[in-house]
Design an enzyme around this catalytic site. Structure first.
Site: not given
Length: 332
Positions: A24, A63, A68, A188, A217, A225, A238
């Site tokens: 992505w 993937d 994307y 998926q 993650l 982080k 995000r």
């Protein structure tokens, strides 16, 4: 038990690395619902080097999706695999219509004619004559539309254009309906330390399906982080204000998730793992059918993520300790 770095791609007869790479982020900028849906700036040359490194480290599963970067991720991946196509297992997705010039996603379409057209475009961008795993990208479909798409996908198998197919959905009941199609081999699903999916994993175990795991993650949270002071740029998905981004708000990590990461950091890093390797090890331990596909933009991220293959699944007592430490937090 000795951990195998390869896992079967469900009932397809294809084997791939137990940890793959999600493509992505390397697609660069694109728009969904008028908001950025990429992961900020990308360097295509760096993306290609990272993919080549992944192959050298034993990562064979890649993937991507036509969505994307409205095709850019597929183009970059195809360039990187040009001389090593036989070493890779390519999974891509379809179902979002797009304006490539505007880098914008427009609507959804899984009609048979669109499936055929989208496959042709993806094959051209990837520079290959077959796709190993072709996946429906739209997570929720009416039964009749899903069945029509399944029939179209079976025709693509018959034509040799794809080897197997799957569906990116978190709805186990809808996925179970597709078992009637012989080449339906994978789902998926979202899966991470912060987001379990037991019903889908039970289906995969019962029916020999692969479970490719998106957001393994938690959109980067589980790398360890981020702090409460972290702020992502507006060009990052995000920070774009999408309602479905649950781990960040306005580009800042949710404080309760920062606290969760800190609560389990020591356990995730057992055996000299990094936090990301521990989080991927949790997924590998969760089921023998799981295949996490963490994203990447750099060679360092590829090294970190694929390092999980050397450590393998977390031990049962470590899994139990993570459950205990997270028990005091409210569910997501």
């Amino acid at each position: 038990m000795v951990f195998s770095k390869l896992r079967p791609l469900g009932r397809s007869g294809i084997a791939a690395s137990a940890v793959g790479l999600g493509c992505w982020a390397i697609g660069g900028h694109f728009i969904l619902d008028g908001r950025p849906d990429g992961w900020g700036d990308v360097d295509d040359a760096q993306s290609i080097r990272a993919i080549e490194l992944a192959l050298d480290l034993g990562g064979t599963l890649f993937d991507t999706a036509d969505a994307y970067g409205t095709g850019h991720s597929e183009t970059v991946l195809g360039t990187a695999l040009k001389r090593r196509r036989a070493d890779a297992v390519i999974a891509t997705k379809f179902g979002f219509t797009y304006d490539a010039a505007a880098r914008a996603l427009l609507a959804t379409d899984v009609s048979p004619s669109y499936v055929d057209w989208a496959c042709t475009q993806s094959l051209q961008r990837l520079g290959t004559d077959y796709i190993d795993l072709y996946q429906i990208h739209v997570g929720d479909l009416p039964d009749d539309a899903a069945d029509a798409a399944g029939e179209a996908l079976e025709r693509l198998v018959d034509q040799g254009r794809i080897r197997a197919w799957g569906w990116s959905t978190d709805d186990a009941a809808k996925a179970a309906r597709m078992l009637k199609f012989p080449h339906f081999s994978a789902v998926q699903q979202e899966l991470s330390v912060f987001r379990d999916g037991p019903e889908m994993l039970e289906l995969c175990a019962a029916e020999n399906l692969a479970s490719l795991n998106r957001s393994p993650l938690a959109m980067g949270m589980l790398t360890g982080k981020f702090s409460n002071a972290s702020q992502l740029p507006g060009s990052d998905v995000r920070a774009a204000g999408h309602s479905w981004v649950r781990f960040f708000k306005d580009g800042k990590p949710l404080p309760e998730l920062v606290a969760r990461v800190e609560a389990i950091r020591e356990v995730l890093t057992t055996g000299s793992r990094t936090p990301a390797q521990g989080a991927l090890g949790w997924i590998l331990a969760r089921s023998p059918h799981t295949m996490p596909i963490p994203g990447f933009k750099s060679e360092a991220q590829v090294r970190d993520n694929l390092g999980a293959l050397d450590f393998g699944p977390l031990a049962p007592d470590t899994m139990a300790e993570i459950d205990r430490l997270l028990a005091g937090f409210d569910p997501l």
